[in-house]
Write a protein that holds these residues in place. Structure first.
Motif, PDB file in Angstrom:
ATOM      1  N   THR A  31      57.554 -15.620  35.905  1.00 19.98           N
ATOM      2  CA  THR A  31      57.293 -15.066  34.579  1.00 19.98           C
ATOM      3  C   THR A  31      57.790 -13.636  34.503  1.00 19.98           C
ATOM      4  O   THR A  31      57.932 -12.947  35.518  1.00 19.98           O
ATOM      5  CB  THR A  31      55.786 -15.094  34.248  1.00 19.98           C
ATOM      6  OG1 THR A  31      55.076 -14.354  35.263  1.00 19.98           O
ATOM      7  CG2 THR A  31      55.259 -16.512  34.196  1.00 19.98           C
ATOM      8  N   GLN A  75      54.433  -6.405  30.005  1.00 17.94           N
ATOM      9  CA  GLN A  75      53.837  -5.064  29.887  1.00 17.94           C
ATOM     10  C   GLN A  75      54.654  -3.996  30.614  1.00 17.94           C
ATOM     11  O   GLN A  75      54.385  -2.804  30.475  1.00 17.94           O
ATOM     12  CB  GLN A  75      52.407  -5.077  30.465  1.00 17.94           C
ATOM     13  CG  GLN A  75      51.497  -6.144  29.856  1.00 17.94           C
ATOM     14  CD  GLN A  75      51.447  -6.073  28.345  1.00 17.94           C
ATOM     15  OE1 GLN A  75      51.397  -4.996  27.757  1.00 17.94           O
ATOM     16  NE2 GLN A  75      51.455  -7.238  27.702  1.00 17.94           N
ATOM     17  N   ARG A 111      54.821 -11.057  17.583  1.00 14.08           N
ATOM     18  CA  ARG A 111      54.006 -10.293  18.531  1.00 14.08           C
ATOM     19  C   ARG A 111      53.636  -8.924  17.958  1.00 14.08           C
ATOM     20  O   ARG A 111      52.486  -8.480  18.045  1.00 14.08           O
ATOM     21  CB  ARG A 111      54.786 -10.140  19.842  1.00 14.08           C
ATOM     22  CG  ARG A 111      53.965  -9.797  21.065  1.00 14.08           C
ATOM     23  CD  ARG A 111      54.823  -9.969  22.300  1.00 14.08           C
ATOM     24  NE  ARG A 111      54.063  -9.728  23.509  1.00 14.08           N
ATOM     25  CZ  ARG A 111      54.043  -8.561  24.154  1.00 14.08           C
ATOM     26  NH1 ARG A 111      54.743  -7.548  23.690  1.00 14.08           N
ATOM     27  NH2 ARG A 111      53.323  -8.421  25.257  1.00 14.08           N
ATOM     28  N   GLU A 131      39.387 -12.447  17.400  1.00 14.68           N
ATOM     29  CA  GLU A 131      39.499 -13.516  18.394  1.00 14.68           C
ATOM     30  C   GLU A 131      40.648 -14.476  18.046  1.00 14.68           C
ATOM     31  O   GLU A 131      41.370 -14.953  18.934  1.00 14.68           O
ATOM     32  CB  GLU A 131      38.177 -14.277  18.486  1.00 14.68           C
ATOM     33  CG  GLU A 131      37.066 -13.474  19.154  1.00 14.68           C
ATOM     34  CD  GLU A 131      35.729 -14.193  19.140  1.00 14.68           C
ATOM     35  OE1 GLU A 131      35.655 -15.260  18.472  1.00 14.68           O
ATOM     36  OE2 GLU A 131      34.774 -13.711  19.773  1.00 14.68           O
ATOM     37  N   LEU A 157      43.900 -12.673  18.922  1.00 16.81           N
ATOM     38  CA  LEU A 157      44.102 -12.596  20.369  1.00 16.81           C
ATOM     39  C   LEU A 157      44.529 -13.952  20.947  1.00 16.81           C
ATOM     40  O   LEU A 157      45.371 -14.017  21.845  1.00 16.81           O
ATOM     41  CB  LEU A 157      42.819 -12.117  21.059  1.00 16.81           C
ATOM     42  CG  LEU A 157      42.475 -10.632  20.848  1.00 16.81           C
ATOM     43  CD1 LEU A 157      41.073 -10.331  21.357  1.00 16.81           C
ATOM     44  CD2 LEU A 157      43.499  -9.741  21.550  1.00 16.81           C
ATOM     45  N   LYS A 158      43.959 -15.021  20.420  1.00 16.66           N
ATOM     46  CA  LYS A 158      44.341 -16.365  20.860  1.00 16.66           C
ATOM     47  C   LYS A 158      45.793 -16.646  20.497  1.00 16.66           C
ATOM     48  O   LYS A 158      46.572 -17.167  21.307  1.00 16.66           O
ATOM     49  CB  LYS A 158      43.425 -17.405  20.217  1.00 16.66           C
ATOM     50  CG  LYS A 158      43.745 -18.832  20.644  1.00 16.66           C
ATOM     51  CD  LYS A 158      42.832 -19.838  19.957  1.00 16.66           C
ATOM     52  CE  LYS A 158      43.208 -21.261  20.363  1.00 16.66           C
ATOM     53  NZ  LYS A 158      42.353 -22.278  19.673  1.00 16.66           N
ATOM     54  N   ARG A 159      46.164 -16.276  19.270  1.00 12.05           N
ATOM     55  CA  ARG A 159      47.545 -16.502  18.837  1.00 12.05           C
ATOM     56  C   ARG A 159      48.511 -15.628  19.631  1.00 12.05           C
ATOM     57  O   ARG A 159      49.626 -16.053  19.962  1.00 12.05           O
ATOM     58  CB  ARG A 159      47.667 -16.183  17.345  1.00 12.05           C
ATOM     59  CG  ARG A 159      49.073 -16.381  16.765  1.00 12.05           C
ATOM     60  CD  ARG A 159      49.590 -17.760  17.011  1.00 12.05           C
ATOM     61  NE  ARG A 159      50.970 -17.914  16.573  1.00 12.05           N
ATOM     62  CZ  ARG A 159      51.821 -18.787  17.068  1.00 12.05           C
ATOM     63  NH1 ARG A 159      51.433 -19.590  18.069  1.00 12.05           N
ATOM     64  NH2 ARG A 159      53.053 -18.875  16.604  1.00 12.05           N
ATOM     65  N   LEU A 160      48.081 -14.400  19.984  1.00 12.36           N
ATOM     66  CA  LEU A 160      48.922 -13.504  20.771  1.00 12.36           C
ATOM     67  C   LEU A 160      49.210 -14.105  22.144  1.00 12.36           C
ATOM     68  O   LEU A 160      50.338 -14.015  22.650  1.00 12.36           O
ATOM     69  CB  LEU A 160      48.233 -12.146  20.931  1.00 12.36           C
ATOM     70  CG  LEU A 160      49.008 -11.062  21.683  1.00 12.36           C
ATOM     71  CD1 LEU A 160      50.314 -10.744  20.959  1.00 12.36           C
ATOM     72  CD2 LEU A 160      48.162  -9.807  21.836  1.00 12.36           C
ATOM     73  N   LYS A 161      48.220 -14.754  22.733  1.00 15.82           N
ATOM     74  CA  LYS A 161      48.411 -15.404  24.033  1.00 15.82           C
ATOM     75  C   LYS A 161      49.433 -16.534  23.912  1.00 15.82           C
ATOM     76  O   LYS A 161      50.284 -16.717  24.794  1.00 15.82           O
ATOM     77  CB  LYS A 161      47.067 -15.945  24.533  1.00 15.82           C
ATOM     78  CG  LYS A 161      47.108 -16.477  25.952  1.00 15.82           C
ATOM     79  CD  LYS A 161      45.712 -16.891  26.408  1.00 15.82           C
ATOM     80  CE  LYS A 161      45.756 -17.434  27.845  1.00 15.82           C
ATOM     81  NZ  LYS A 161      44.400 -17.854  28.309  1.00 15.82           N
ATOM     82  N   GLU A 162      49.369 -17.287  22.808  1.00 19.86           N
ATOM     83  CA  GLU A 162      50.320 -18.381  22.578  1.00 19.86           C
ATOM     84  C   GLU A 162      51.740 -17.843  22.377  1.00 19.86           C
ATOM     85  O   GLU A 162      52.705 -18.402  22.902  1.00 19.86           O
ATOM     86  CB  GLU A 162      49.899 -19.191  21.349  1.00 19.86           C
ATOM     87  CG  GLU A 162      48.598 -19.943  21.535  1.00 19.86           C
ATOM     88  CD  GLU A 162      48.086 -20.570  20.243  1.00 19.86           C
ATOM     89  OE1 GLU A 162      47.118 -21.352  20.306  1.00 19.86           O
ATOM     90  OE2 GLU A 162      48.663 -20.275  19.158  1.00 19.86           O
ATOM     91  N   ASP A 168      52.936 -15.022  23.530  1.00 18.35           N
ATOM     92  CA  ASP A 168      53.443 -14.520  24.807  1.00 18.35           C
ATOM     93  C   ASP A 168      53.997 -15.656  25.662  1.00 18.35           C
ATOM     94  O   ASP A 168      55.013 -15.489  26.347  1.00 18.35           O
ATOM     95  CB  ASP A 168      52.337 -13.778  25.569  1.00 18.35           C
ATOM     96  CG  ASP A 168      52.122 -12.369  25.038  1.00 18.35           C
ATOM     97  OD1 ASP A 168      52.899 -11.955  24.156  1.00 18.35           O
ATOM     98  OD2 ASP A 168      51.198 -11.685  25.509  1.00 18.35           O
ATOM     99  N   GLN A 169      53.354 -16.825  25.620  1.00 22.97           N
ATOM    100  CA  GLN A 169      53.849 -17.983  26.366  1.00 22.97           C
ATOM    101  C   GLN A 169      55.163 -18.480  25.771  1.00 22.97           C
ATOM    102  O   GLN A 169      56.109 -18.814  26.487  1.00 22.97           O
ATOM    103  CB  GLN A 169      52.814 -19.109  26.356  1.00 22.97           C
ATOM    104  CG  GLN A 169      53.217 -20.321  27.186  1.00 22.97           C
ATOM    105  CD  GLN A 169      53.508 -19.974  28.636  1.00 22.97           C
ATOM    106  OE1 GLN A 169      52.668 -19.394  29.329  1.00 22.97           O
ATOM    107  NE2 GLN A 169      54.706 -20.299  29.103  1.00 22.97           N
TER     108      GLN A 169
END
Length: 402
Positions: A30, A34, A78, A109, A112-117, A119-120
């Motif tokens: 990966t 950051q 993002r 929340e 933040l969940k969408r941000l994690k998706e 990033d993937q």
């Protein structure tokens, strides 16, 4: 409409197909999003995207624009999510009732969940290959090992033919030089379709086989090699051959005789007079089709010569791919006694069920994708290194490393 714009819209048609590839890619490696050096480079990609939208001039810029578009789209989402989260932080600092604070928390929340998706998704598009529509000339040549090498060359050649059918690519046999016992000394095929240039490129190199040959009386394991060269076919724009530069001859195709012998002058031999390049095709029974195949092969070889001249080295690309065909130059080993295929390049690994692998299906496809993904990771990290070296201010005559 300009040629660059036409290329751009053609490339856009491939975006959906590439998005399916992106979703398949879940690399174990990966990118650290950051890392300041990574963030700086990603910011540059967004600027590059904007500039290309304004001043897209040629096919290469069109291709680059479509290639980085998924990355920029993910980055824009993002940025939007980070801005939204910052706005919620500011809102939470202000006085408000418990109901309002609860709503802010729930919305945060979701972001933040969408941000994690996202990033993937960004990891996937950064490391997945950008596949294109195109074609290659694939050459298979028996190396060290005599008749056994020729027998394996035939099996390898057939594997690529089966794989092309599995991928629904168009395949045309361009040449076939058989050995006395049914193997192949040298053969070539033209392959065209979506993903062909990128996926088949990884097959170039020395393929090593370890097994007991059918001709072996004492049961000893032999090691033989087959070399594979993959040359990109040119487009009509890349190379133009005037008729006056060609000498075209027809003759009767040679063969084993009997009822299947070709009794018409269907074999075609074309000489490119300025370079002396000669190509032949006699695999089909139609003179017109053989001429078409021979011309495709000639165009590919002439484009290859152009590339070699730019590099000031004759046959440089082919030699860099296949070396001398020695046993110690292998990129992949097919070990029959242990029923395994070992890819020696980083990202490859070992697969079992060699018989299934040689059928040219999903196993070969996954191996190719893993190799490309590894190369994409290496290229991306190298791009970041080069970009930051160029853009970092110098201190005391030395470049400052980010």
């Amino acid at each position: 409409m300009s040629f660059a714009r036409i290329c751009y819209f053609r490339a856009l048609c491939n975006v959906e197909r590439n998005s399916l590839i992106f979703r398949r890619f879940n690399s174990r490696k990966t990118v650290n999003l950051q890392d300041p050096a990574v963030q700086k480079y990603l910011g540059y990609l967004m600027v590059e995207h904007e500039n290309l939208l304004v001043k897209m001039r040629d096919a290469e810029q069109s291709r680059r624009l479509v290639e980085i578009k998924p990355v920029v789209s993910a980055l824009e989402q993002r940025i939007f999510l980070y801005d939204s989260i910052d706005s919620l932080k500011e809102l939470s600092k202000k006085e408000g009732d418990d109901e309002m604070k609860k709503m802010v928390k729930e919305e945060a929340e979701i972001y933040l969940k969408r941000l994690k998706e996202i990033d993937q998704e960004l990891q996937n598009v950064l490391l997945a290959p950008f596949l294109t529509q195109g074609g290659v000339l694939l050459e298979v040549t028996a190396g060290a090992g005599g008749q056994e090498a020729m027998l394996f060359a035939k099996e390898l050649f057939e594997m690529y033919e089966h794989y092309s059918n599995y991928k629904e690519w168009e395949v045309t046999i361009a040449s076939l030089e058989k050995s006395d016992i049914g193997g192949i000394r040298k053969a070539s095929m033209l392959i065209e379709g979506f993903g062909v240039p990128e996926l088949m490129r990884v097959e170039a190199g020395v393929h090593r086989v370890q097994r007991i040959p059918a001709t072996e009386k004492s049961g000893r394991i032999h090691t033989s090699t087959v070399t594979v060269a993959v040359l990109t076919q040119p487009t009509d724009v890349e190379i133009n051959i005037p008729d006056k530069d060609l000498s075209i001859e027809t003759k009767r195709a040679s063969g084993a005789g009997g009822q299947h012998v070709n009794t018409t002058d269907s074999a075609v031999r074309i000489t490119h007079i300025p370079s002396g390049t000669v190509v032949e095709c006699q695999e089909g029974r139609s003179q017109i089709k053989n001429k078409e195949i021979a011309m495709q092969k000639l165009r590919t070889l002439l484009l290859e010569k152009q590339h070699e001249e730019l590099a000031s080295k004759i046959n440089s690309e082919r030699r860099s791919q296949v070396g001398r065909g020695n046993r110690n130059e292998k990129i992949r080993t097919y070990n029959y006694p242990q029923d395994r295929v070992t890819e020696h390049r980083e990202g490859g690994g070992t697969q079992h069920s060699l018989k299934t692998f040689m059928e040219g299906g999903e196993q070969l496809e996954k191996l190719q994708e893993n190799l490309i993904r590894e190369q994409r990771f290496q290229d991306f990290m190298e791009n970041i290194k080069d970009f930051n070296a160029k853009t970092t201010p110098e201190k005391d005559g030395k470049a400052e490393v980010v």
